[in-house]
Design an enzyme around this catalytic site. Sequence first.
Site, short mmCIF file in Angstrom:
data_model
loop_
_atom_site.label_atom_id
_atom_site.label_comp_id
_atom_site.label_asym_id
_atom_site.label_seq_id
_atom_site.Cartn_x
_atom_site.Cartn_y
_atom_site.Cartn_z
N HIS A 159 98.37 -52.72 -94.47
CA HIS A 159 97.22 -52.30 -95.51
C HIS A 159 97.36 -50.94 -95.78
O HIS A 159 98.16 -50.28 -95.52
CB HIS A 159 95.94 -52.46 -94.84
CG HIS A 159 95.54 -51.67 -93.59
ND1 HIS A 159 95.91 -52.00 -92.30
CD2 HIS A 159 95.07 -50.51 -93.74
CE1 HIS A 159 95.56 -50.70 -91.63
NE2 HIS A 159 95.09 -49.94 -92.58
N HIS A 207 91.31 -55.93 -92.47
CA HIS A 207 91.30 -55.40 -93.93
C HIS A 207 92.71 -55.56 -94.30
O HIS A 207 93.92 -55.45 -93.67
CB HIS A 207 90.79 -53.98 -93.90
CG HIS A 207 91.42 -52.77 -93.18
ND1 HIS A 207 92.18 -53.19 -91.77
CD2 HIS A 207 91.69 -51.72 -93.18
CE1 HIS A 207 92.66 -52.11 -91.30
NE2 HIS A 207 92.54 -50.97 -92.00
N HIS A 222 96.68 -43.62 -96.99
CA HIS A 222 97.42 -43.92 -96.05
C HIS A 222 98.15 -45.44 -96.21
O HIS A 222 97.27 -46.31 -96.87
CB HIS A 222 97.06 -43.88 -94.39
CG HIS A 222 96.34 -44.94 -93.96
ND1 HIS A 222 94.78 -44.50 -93.64
CD2 HIS A 222 96.49 -46.07 -93.60
CE1 HIS A 222 94.40 -45.49 -93.40
NE2 HIS A 222 95.09 -46.34 -92.91
N HIS A 254 89.92 -46.56 -83.77
CA HIS A 254 88.84 -46.62 -85.10
C HIS A 254 87.72 -47.63 -84.61
O HIS A 254 87.87 -48.65 -83.76
CB HIS A 254 89.47 -47.30 -86.38
CG HIS A 254 90.54 -46.56 -86.77
ND1 HIS A 254 90.60 -45.39 -87.38
CD2 HIS A 254 91.74 -47.08 -87.42
CE1 HIS A 254 91.74 -44.97 -87.91
NE2 HIS A 254 92.29 -46.03 -88.01
N GLU A 273 100.17 -44.69 -91.09
CA GLU A 273 99.47 -45.12 -89.86
C GLU A 273 100.36 -46.48 -89.15
O GLU A 273 100.82 -46.96 -89.85
CB GLU A 273 98.02 -45.86 -90.19
CG GLU A 273 97.17 -45.97 -89.00
CD GLU A 273 96.10 -46.80 -89.46
OE1 GLU A 273 96.03 -47.90 -90.02
OE2 GLU A 273 95.13 -46.67 -88.70
#
Lengths: 315, 114
Positions: A159, A207, A222, A254, A273
């Site tokens: 993502h 996501h 990112h 997160h 990430e």
Amino acid sequence: MALTGVLRPGHVAIRVLEMGPALKHYIDVLGLIETARDEKGRVFLKAWDEHDHHSVVLRETDEAGMDYLGWKVDSPATLKKLAGDIEKSKLCSDFEWIPKGEHPETGERFRFTIPTGHVMELFAEKKQVGNNCGTEGPNVNPDPWPDGLKGISPSRFDHCLLYGDDLDGSVKFFREVLGFGIAEQVMAGPKKDFMIGAFLSCSNKAHDVAFIRQPVKGKFHHASFELGSWEKVLRAGDILSRNKTSIDIGPTRHGITRGETIYFFDPSGNRNEVFSGGYIYYPDEPAITWTEEELGPGIFYHDRKLNEAFLSVFT
Amino acid sequence: MSFQITVENSGETFRCAAEVHVLEAMEKAVCKGIPVGCRNGGCGACKVQVQAGRYATRKMNRAVISAEDEVRGIVLACKIYPQSDLTLTAIGPMARVTAPCGSAPSGLDSGTHA
């Protein structure tokens, strides 16, 4: 098939300042696999468990950031239908058909700009080169992972998080035109009715793309790559430190999406990430809401506050 | 060979070797006058105005440092390498006037860690 329409983020095109250091980072440290170079000097890469020919495109130029994010759709018919829907929606601009072959082993792509200023593409066809796990031919009696992986070696490009001003417009576009669901949202204001963050899914992932409202156009926070376990996130931190890669924050967790994460920078300052975990999202589930006051633990659950770089550092 | 770097908005000084970029030397000296972002020439957090001194540069993101900026001494601390003592001011989006890094253990704020 149950998962139809837009299937996944299929490629992200990232601008780098110098190709040599970028390749050392993306191939030797991150552990992507080079699949092609073209006459323009672009380099095409994939993660090991992706079947499609490439998921990351690097282009050397004077400005860092993201050129575009490409979405794989389920068929050429869907590509044509969605292109028409996008033009009719009046939410996007700068429509363009990119001919077959402009990316190697890739069919035609429909390109457009969304309200937050990001360039997006849809495509239906990309050669499947496989994941090199099959023992008696591709995808026959496969091993769980292939030999010869380097570096962090995530399984897939997963993502992007993007920064832009017209969050409402881009969220409306992804939900109403492309059929995405909203898995999590960050709400501000006295009535908690002003959206400042949206985490959108076209699949079972928490996501596939996320947006945070910032007074900028087309900015890149990112690109994220998936790892199978928390221990692999820790190992990623070891590999990054060993290579003296610039680490932003982590390993940590997160609150939003529940992912275990480490943020770091490529040699041009583009944030990457790698993460693991999260949850299965279904489109009939209610959206999770975070309030502005709790955005700190939403982003970094252990620190419970944003580091200043989260909002200020992007390309 | 190393040189003295002075950050005007914090009053900090630290040593920086010719082959080390100014931001890395600042972080190793536990100083804080120049905000730290990507450390790789992309984000612009460590943008500085160099008031005095000579330095070499490496490629910086043109979206945050224009060619005109570079001529005027507006550069990224993570992409400059000193060739003399330097005096500079942090001017990036996270920059602020700060106290010298007096809260750091003594000996870390000047010279000994460059």
